[in-house]
Motif scaffolding. Structure first.
Motif, mmCIF file in Angstrom:
data_model
loop_
_atom_site.group_PDB
_atom_site.id
_atom_site.type_symbol
_atom_site.label_atom_id
_atom_site.label_comp_id
_atom_site.label_asym_id
_atom_site.label_seq_id
_atom_site.Cartn_x
_atom_site.Cartn_y
_atom_site.Cartn_z
ATOM 1 N N THR A 39 -4.376 -1.563 -4.064
ATOM 2 C CA THR A 39 -3.749 -2.223 -5.206
ATOM 3 C C THR A 39 -3.584 -1.202 -6.329
ATOM 4 O OG1 THR A 39 -4.795 -4.312 -4.598
ATOM 5 C CG2 THR A 39 -4.026 -4.089 -6.885
ATOM 6 N N ARG A 40 -2.378 -1.157 -6.909
ATOM 7 C CA ARG A 40 -2.120 -0.198 -7.995
ATOM 8 C C ARG A 40 -1.798 -0.926 -9.291
ATOM 9 N NH1 ARG A 40 2.911 4.134 -8.783
ATOM 10 N NH2 ARG A 40 1.955 5.308 -10.489
ATOM 11 N N TYR A 41 -2.490 -0.487 -10.341
ATOM 12 C CA TYR A 41 -2.109 -0.863 -11.707
ATOM 13 C C TYR A 41 -1.466 0.363 -12.332
ATOM 14 C CZ TYR A 41 -4.802 -5.227 -11.618
ATOM 15 O OH TYR A 41 -5.263 -6.494 -11.336
ATOM 16 N N MET A 55 -5.836 -10.336 -7.798
ATOM 17 C CA MET A 55 -5.273 -9.412 -8.808
ATOM 18 C C MET A 55 -3.764 -9.622 -8.928
ATOM 19 S SD MET A 55 -7.527 -5.972 -7.920
ATOM 20 C CE MET A 55 -7.631 -6.190 -6.140
ATOM 21 N N ASP A 62 -1.773 -9.646 -11.369
ATOM 22 C CA ASP A 62 -1.045 -8.876 -12.379
ATOM 23 C C ASP A 62 -0.881 -7.410 -11.993
ATOM 24 O OD1 ASP A 62 -3.800 -8.595 -12.529
ATOM 25 O OD2 ASP A 62 -3.805 -8.148 -14.676
ATOM 26 N N ALA A 63 -1.306 -7.027 -10.790
ATOM 27 C CA ALA A 63 -1.182 -5.627 -10.360
ATOM 28 C C ALA A 63 0.282 -5.274 -10.114
ATOM 29 C CB ALA A 63 -2.000 -5.397 -9.099
ATOM 30 N N THR A 64 0.581 -3.979 -10.161
ATOM 31 C CA THR A 64 1.959 -3.510 -9.971
ATOM 32 C C THR A 64 2.359 -3.534 -8.504
ATOM 33 O OG1 THR A 64 1.415 -1.972 -11.763
ATOM 34 C CG2 THR A 64 3.563 -1.712 -10.710
ATOM 35 N N SER A 76 -3.234 5.711 -13.703
ATOM 36 C CA SER A 76 -3.064 4.566 -12.805
ATOM 37 C C SER A 76 -4.388 4.253 -12.116
ATOM 38 C CB SER A 76 -2.003 4.855 -11.737
ATOM 39 O OG SER A 76 -0.699 4.694 -12.255
#
Length: 204
Positions: A103-105, A50, A52-54, A24
């Motif tokens: 922010t997490r991907y 961002m 599209d981040a989770t 991640s």
């Protein structure tokens, strides 16, 4: 540095760092925010950058010392695993007027409760460690009405006391809205009265 001094520190500008935890990506963004509205605008800007981040987890502290406003969000992560550890780090940083977004991907591997707390907390620590700090200087506003003849010398006096003219109005006399550091206010008022031979009308 004393506690009182640390409570007057604010971020000088915006900083971003990135950590990778079990595939991640955690991207920490931190910056100054003097109001809740500014904090929300900073969070919205990160989301827009961002999209599209989770998750976009955030925490902010507006103000200093005893009079602060705090906010946080887990943004869909399990309750208490994201926003709270970020806010805890922000509280311990000594900064006021600050907002942090992590922010997490998602990388495909679940981190578990403890892993999330560490990842969000570590990202907040990393970005705040990189934030340059400046002291927040208390300012006061003066409304100064002067004759036209005094305009130029008064402008020079204001600049010499680190003051800023926020607004000007030209009518029968000149009215200036002046922002000046609290520590210089009394000296500026005295100097203004001197240079205008007492003809300045000053509203504090």
């Amino acid at each position: 540095m004393t506690t009182d001094e640390s409570h007057r520190l604010i971020p000088a500008n915006t900083v971003r760092v990135e950590l990778r935890v079990v595939n991640s990506r955690f991207i920490g963004s931190a910056g100054p925010a003097a109001t809740v509205e500014q904090a929300k605008a900073f969070i919205a800007a990160v989301r827009a950058e961002m999209p599209d981040a989770t998750h976009h987890v955030y925490a902010y502290i507006i103000g200093h010392g005893a009079s602060t406003i705090e906010g946080m969000s887990d943004d869909g992560e399990p309750a208490g695993t994201a926003g709270r550890p970020v806010l805890s780090v922000v509280r311990g940083s000594g900064l006021g007027d600050v907002v942090v977004v992590v922010t997490r991907y998602f990388g495909g591997t679940l981190l578990g409760t403890g892993g999330l707390v560490r990842a969000y907390g570590d990202t907040a620590k990393a970005v705040l460690a990189d934030v340059p700090r400046i002291e927040k200087i208390a300012r006061r506003t003066l409304l100064v009405t002067i004759p036209y003849a005094a305009y130029e010398p008064v402008r020079r006096l204001i600049a010499a006391h680190d003051g800023v003219i926020e607004d000007e109005a030209f009518a029968a006399d000149v009215t200036l809205e002046v922002s000046v550091p609290e520590a210089h206010g009394a000296a500026l008022i005295e100097a203004l009265r001197g240079v205008t031979a007492g003809r300045a009308n000053i509203v504090t």
